[in-house]
Design an enzyme around this catalytic site. Sequence first.
Site, short mmCIF file in Angstrom:
data_model
loop_
_atom_site.label_atom_id
_atom_site.label_comp_id
_atom_site.label_asym_id
_atom_site.label_seq_id
_atom_site.Cartn_x
_atom_site.Cartn_y
_atom_site.Cartn_z
N ASP A 144 0.85 -1.19 0.00
CA ASP A 144 0.00 0.00 0.00
C ASP A 144 0.88 1.23 0.00
O ASP A 144 1.98 1.22 0.59
CB ASP A 144 -0.91 0.02 1.23
CG ASP A 144 -1.93 -1.11 1.21
OD1 ASP A 144 -2.42 -1.44 0.13
OD2 ASP A 144 -2.22 -1.66 2.29
N ASP A 178 -7.15 -1.38 -4.41
CA ASP A 178 -8.19 -1.02 -3.44
C ASP A 178 -9.11 0.05 -4.00
O ASP A 178 -10.33 0.01 -3.81
CB ASP A 178 -7.55 -0.49 -2.15
CG ASP A 178 -6.71 -1.54 -1.43
OD1 ASP A 178 -7.03 -2.74 -1.54
OD2 ASP A 178 -5.74 -1.15 -0.76
#
Length: 205
Positions: A144, A178
Amino acid sequence: MSLKKAGFIIVLILLIDQVSKIYIKTHFALGNEVEVFDWFRILFVENEGMAWGTKIPGQYGKLALTLFRLVAIMGIGYWLWDSVKKEGSKTLILSVALIFAGAFGNIIDSVFYGILFSDSYGHIAEFLPEAGGYGTLFHGKVVDMLYFPIWKGYLPSWIPIWGGEYFTFFEPVFNIADSAISVGVAILLIFNKKAFPKNAEEQEA
């Protein structure tokens, strides 16, 4: 929308997602941060579990999660194929394609990154290290990097439960995959009648 067009969207999102993750993994040590704007930063973190970093406890928790994701992606893939076959709305096919691409992008991390990269603790990871990766097959961590701390400060004391506590909006760090999932789900929720026009007509009848 044809399956070919949906496939193009999926490949494009996967390409952007994986290029961004591999770049971060091979140029940032864990926790490294670059400020783009006051409200947007590139911050390298790794997610070992589900959304918001939630983990399944136990020795085989990570393996169970990865296997569940593989089963889920097959279900989403069938949903996409079936929607195209039944000539579903463009809104529905676009949404499912985004969700599929996002889920697939994170599955690649979970399945392969443990054997493709060395760890990132205190140093930049090496791609295909001679000593082996930081994990094993199905035990990779999701990369991420997108962080939007739009507002930071102490909440007013009159707010129940969290009053007086330090708060950051938006706290989670996420990735392109995401984002694709979130946008796909949002489209389904906001444009539900366009996504499922036959159901909408039946309810109005």
